[in-house]
Structure formats: structure tokens, C-alpha cells
Design a protein around this motif. Structure first.
Motif, PDB file in Angstrom:
ATOM      1  N   HIS A  36      79.822 108.586  52.904  1.00 16.50           N
ATOM      2  CA  HIS A  36      79.864 109.711  51.926  1.00 16.50           C
ATOM      3  C   HIS A  36      81.127 110.297  51.469  1.00 16.50           C
ATOM      4  O   HIS A  36      81.658 110.684  52.458  1.00 16.50           O
ATOM      5  CB  HIS A  36      78.759 110.617  52.362  1.00 16.50           C
ATOM      6  CG  HIS A  36      78.750 112.005  51.463  1.00 16.50           C
ATOM      7  ND1 HIS A  36      78.257 111.975  50.180  1.00 16.50           N
ATOM      8  CD2 HIS A  36      79.095 113.066  51.821  1.00 16.50           C
ATOM      9  CE1 HIS A  36      78.463 113.364  49.575  1.00 16.50           C
ATOM     10  NE2 HIS A  36      79.355 113.853  50.526  1.00 16.50           N
ATOM     11  N   VAL A  37      81.567 110.429  50.454  1.00 19.02           N
ATOM     12  CA  VAL A  37      82.631 110.996  49.703  1.00 19.02           C
ATOM     13  C   VAL A  37      82.180 112.243  49.234  1.00 19.02           C
ATOM     14  O   VAL A  37      81.651 112.037  48.163  1.00 19.02           O
ATOM     15  CB  VAL A  37      83.436 110.041  49.172  1.00 19.02           C
ATOM     16  CG1 VAL A  37      84.981 110.733  48.978  1.00 19.02           C
ATOM     17  CG2 VAL A  37      83.881 108.960  50.091  1.00 19.02           C
ATOM     18  N   GLN A  38      82.557 113.271  49.547  1.00 27.68           N
ATOM     19  CA  GLN A  38      82.356 114.654  48.675  1.00 27.68           C
ATOM     20  C   GLN A  38      83.630 114.915  47.864  1.00 27.68           C
ATOM     21  O   GLN A  38      84.646 115.119  48.331  1.00 27.68           O
ATOM     22  CB  GLN A  38      82.195 115.863  49.790  1.00 27.68           C
ATOM     23  CG  GLN A  38      81.827 117.138  48.716  1.00 27.68           C
ATOM     24  CD  GLN A  38      80.546 117.020  48.058  1.00 27.68           C
ATOM     25  OE1 GLN A  38      79.554 116.228  48.632  1.00 27.68           O
ATOM     26  NE2 GLN A  38      80.502 117.286  46.843  1.00 27.68           N
ATOM     27  N   VAL A  39      83.309 114.752  46.334  1.00 27.44           N
ATOM     28  CA  VAL A  39      84.368 114.771  45.403  1.00 27.44           C
ATOM     29  C   VAL A  39      84.251 115.994  44.532  1.00 27.44           C
ATOM     30  O   VAL A  39      85.070 116.696  44.462  1.00 27.44           O
ATOM     31  CB  VAL A  39      84.471 113.645  44.652  1.00 27.44           C
ATOM     32  CG1 VAL A  39      85.544 113.844  43.422  1.00 27.44           C
ATOM     33  CG2 VAL A  39      84.357 112.476  45.198  1.00 27.44           C
ATOM     34  N   GLY A  40      82.902 116.275  44.274  1.00 29.61           N
ATOM     35  CA  GLY A  40      82.745 117.570  43.454  1.00 29.61           C
ATOM     36  C   GLY A  40      82.965 118.720  44.379  1.00 29.61           C
ATOM     37  O   GLY A  40      82.566 118.753  45.576  1.00 29.61           O
ATOM     38  N   LEU A  41      83.216 119.887  43.596  1.00 32.28           N
ATOM     39  CA  LEU A  41      83.544 121.215  44.355  1.00 32.28           C
ATOM     40  C   LEU A  41      82.097 121.703  44.551  1.00 32.28           C
ATOM     41  O   LEU A  41      81.116 121.506  43.902  1.00 32.28           O
ATOM     42  CB  LEU A  41      84.026 122.028  43.484  1.00 32.28           C
ATOM     43  CG  LEU A  41      85.637 121.669  43.045  1.00 32.28           C
ATOM     44  CD1 LEU A  41      86.280 122.724  42.234  1.00 32.28           C
ATOM     45  CD2 LEU A  41      86.402 121.601  44.211  1.00 32.28           C
ATOM     46  N   LEU A  42      81.844 122.457  45.610  1.00 34.21           N
ATOM     47  CA  LEU A  42      80.647 122.918  45.943  1.00 34.21           C
ATOM     48  C   LEU A  42      80.848 124.512  46.448  1.00 34.21           C
ATOM     49  O   LEU A  42      80.898 125.014  47.453  1.00 34.21           O
ATOM     50  CB  LEU A  42      80.072 122.093  47.515  1.00 34.21           C
ATOM     51  CG  LEU A  42      79.476 121.012  47.075  1.00 34.21           C
ATOM     52  CD1 LEU A  42      79.273 120.184  48.353  1.00 34.21           C
ATOM     53  CD2 LEU A  42      77.972 121.029  46.339  1.00 34.21           C
ATOM     54  N   PRO A  43      81.223 125.324  45.592  1.00 27.44           N
ATOM     55  CA  PRO A  43      81.383 126.737  45.334  1.00 27.44           C
ATOM     56  C   PRO A  43      80.315 127.457  46.305  1.00 27.44           C
ATOM     57  O   PRO A  43      79.007 127.113  46.035  1.00 27.44           O
ATOM     58  CB  PRO A  43      81.655 127.095  44.025  1.00 27.44           C
ATOM     59  CG  PRO A  43      81.538 126.113  43.183  1.00 27.44           C
ATOM     60  CD  PRO A  43      81.042 124.951  43.908  1.00 27.44           C
TER      61      PRO A  43
END
Length: 338
Positions: free
Chosen positions: A254-261
Motif C-alpha cells: 500500500h502506498v499513501q499518496v493523498g494527504l490525510l489532514p
């Protein structure tokens, strides 16, 4: 200069006359030729980034021409056409010494740490480290997307996930980064499943070559014969992050690319599955300037077509409405008239 300005978080976005910047020592000022309208700019406007000081000019993915050069700059001069990663590295810290400029300890980011590129001019730091020369045949509107969406997707897919030919890649969220990831994964020889709630976004992903374009992740394990090898949250949404991990096959990445404010909530990453399936959970944050030649080579060869993602070219007076409406229309909006 003319610039798009907001004076309160979530407040009016207005074009104003403001002072043009001067180049800092080691930096440059660019005359902006094009700047993308990105979800990260929306986060800045909403107050999700602690670096933003009001009043503020957003914008961080750009292309333009060097207009003024600060003291000590060696590699660039007025008239050079360039783009720049959204992370401007210092070039001196331990991370930079290791070549990992995208996680520089003293990074600055136009449109976040200082005024950005939704303006006629923008100041950039450490020019000799951060600027990327543009080929003559690459127009500003296409080049502007490279600094954030395309470069971010390229590093996430190729350098972080290390996608191999024949692998299944699931892309959750088909905005600018997600559609770029679809293109990059296909160029790497992967098979792609794209997920988005928007029919128009799914259609665009399919047009780009996604083998399946779904409105939810439930069918991914069956369609891929056991789950994706690589899955990316390109939306930066709690549900997308969780879905991305859950749709992986054993030993998937899994690659987290989108921001997670944090203001939007924390994902409940299923760590039981991470252990049981020996999954990898990875983060990806932009791409260093020195890594651009490989990306530009793929563009020049026609294996990547970032121009296919640009669906709207706008004037600066239209940028505020486009920023407020980010995510409602598929593809990438780029400001090209100032």
C-alpha cells in the motif's frame, strides 16, 4: 502583480494587486507561465496546513521563465524555462546529502510555506538544487502538472512501490494524482484497476487504459485473482486509505499518496491484515528535482502523456472558482492566463 489571495481560511478567493517578490540569496523569481489547481491548494485554503500564514497566495505546481536571479545562483539565468518540485529542498541537510530532497529537513513549499504560483510571479528557494530545465517542445500547461501530480505519481509507482510488469495496481481516487498514477503504472507494464465514485472520472481512467474502472473496491480481489499487488490511496480520504490496504493480496504494497489532514479524521488501518498478509505500508511525498530526467524521458518518448490530463485551461480570474470546486470535474485545471 496580480495574484489570487485569500485572507481567511475558507473565505473569499479574490484576484488582487500585491507586491511582486524579490529573489532571495540562492533563489530566483519566476514569471509564471502556467499553474495547476490542485486539491493540496484546497487544503491550504481550508486551513489544513499549519505553515500557511494569512493573507496567502496558493499554488505549487508550476512552470515558467526565470525573471530574476538571486545572489549566489550559478546554474540559472533570466530567460530559462523551468519547472520545480513542490518540495523545495535546502540542499544542505542530511536528507539532501542522501539525495532524498523530497523529505528535506528544512524544505519550503511554494503555496504553503510562502506565497505560491497563482500569481504573475513566484519566488523559489535554492534554485541550483530545485529547478528543472524544460525541453523546448514541452508547453507550460503540460509542464505545470509535472511538479506535483505527475512527479508525485511517478515516484509513488516507480520508486516507492517498485511496480513490476504484469502486476495489478489499484488506484483509489481518479483526480490528477490518481489519473497520473494510472498512466505511470501502465507505462511500467502493470495492469490497472481504477476506483472512483465519479462516472466521469472513471471514464477518463478507462480512456487512459485502466483495465477496470469501478465505483467501489469490493470486486478488486476477484478481478485481480486474489487482490492487487500494489494499491495507492490517491484521494487522501479515510475510506480510500482503508480500502487500499484491504484490497491487497498477501505481501502486497500500500502506498499513501493523498494527504490525510487530521481535521478530516484518522483512518483505521487494519494492522491485523498487515501482519497476517505481510503487507507493506509505505508513504510517498513528491519527487526530487534530480530524479526528473527519467520522467521527462518518458514524456518525450510518448509513454507518458500528461497533456491528456489537462481538461481545462483557465484565466487567473477563474482560478478562485476552480479551486473552490476542486474534485467536482474530472481531469486537471491549469491557469495559463494571468
Amino acid at each position: 502583480m496580480r495574484a489570487l489571495v485569500f485572507e481567511t481560511f475558507g473565505g473569499p478567493l479574490t484576484v488582487q494587486e500585491v507586491p511582486a517578490p524579490d529573489p532571495a540569496p540562492g533563489g530566483v523569481v519566476l514569471r509564471v507561465g502556467a499553474t495547476g489547481v490542485c486539491r493540496s491548494d484546497w487544503h491550504a485554503w481550508q486551513g489544513h496546513d499549519p505553515d500557511v500564514v494569512l493573507p496567502h497566495v496558493p499554488g505549487h505546481e508550476l512552470a515558467g521563465t526565470v525573471a530574476a536571479v538571486g545572489a549566489g545562483v550559478r546554474r540559472w539565468r533570466a530567460g530559462d524555462r523551468v519547472t520545480v518540485p513542490f518540495v523545495n529542498a535546502c540542499g544542505r541537510c542530511a536528507q539532501c546529502a542522501a539525495g532524498e530532497h523530497q523529505v528535506c529537513d528544512r524544505q519550503t513549499q511554494p503555496g504553503f510555506a510562502h506565497w505560491g504560483s497563482m500569481a504573475q510571479y513566484v519566488a523559489l528557494d535554492a534554485a541550483d538544487v530545485n529547478l528543472v530545465a524544460l525541453p523546448a517542445g514541452l508547453d507550460d500547461a503540460t509542464a505545470a502538472a509535472l511538479g506535483c501530480r505527475v512527479a508525485t505519481a511517478f515516484r509513488a509507482v516507480v520508486q516507492v512501490a517498485r511496480v513490476r510488469p504484469g502486476e495489478w495496481v489499484a488506484v483509489h481516487g481518479c483526480g490528477g494524482v490518481g489519473l497520473s498514477a494510472v498512466q505511470v503504472a501502465l507505462a511500467a507494464g502493470a495492469r490497472v484497476v481504477a476506483v472512483d465514485v465519479s462516472p466521469a472520472a472513471r471514464a477518463l481512467a478507462a480512456d487512459l487504459g485502466a483495465e477496470h474502472a469501478l465505483d467501489g473496491p469490493a470486486a478488486i480481489p476477484e478481478l485481480t485473482g486474489g487482490g492487487a499487488h500494489v494499491s495507492l490511496d490517491a484521494a487522501g480520504a479515510v475510506a480510500a486509505c482503508e480500502d487500499s490496504v484491504r484490497c491487497l493480496r498477501p505481501r502486497g504494497r500500500h502506498v499513501q499518496v493523498g494527504l490525510l489532514p487530521p481535521a478530516q479524521g484518522r483512518p483505521a488501518v487494519p494492522m491485523d491484515l498487515v501482519v497476517a498478509r505481510e503487507l507493506q505500508v509505505l508513504g510517498s511525498h513528491g519527487m526530487a528535482a534530480h530524479a526528473y530526467p527519467e520522467l521527462l524521458g518518458l514524456v518525450a518518448a510518448g509513454r507518458l502523456r500528461p497533456q491528456a490530463l489537462v481538461t481545462r485551461e483557465l484565466g487567473l480570474d477563474e482560478a478562485g472558482a476552480a479551486l473552490a470546486a476542486v474534485g467536482r470535474a474530472p481531469g486537471v485545471a491549469v491557469v495559463t492566463r494571468f
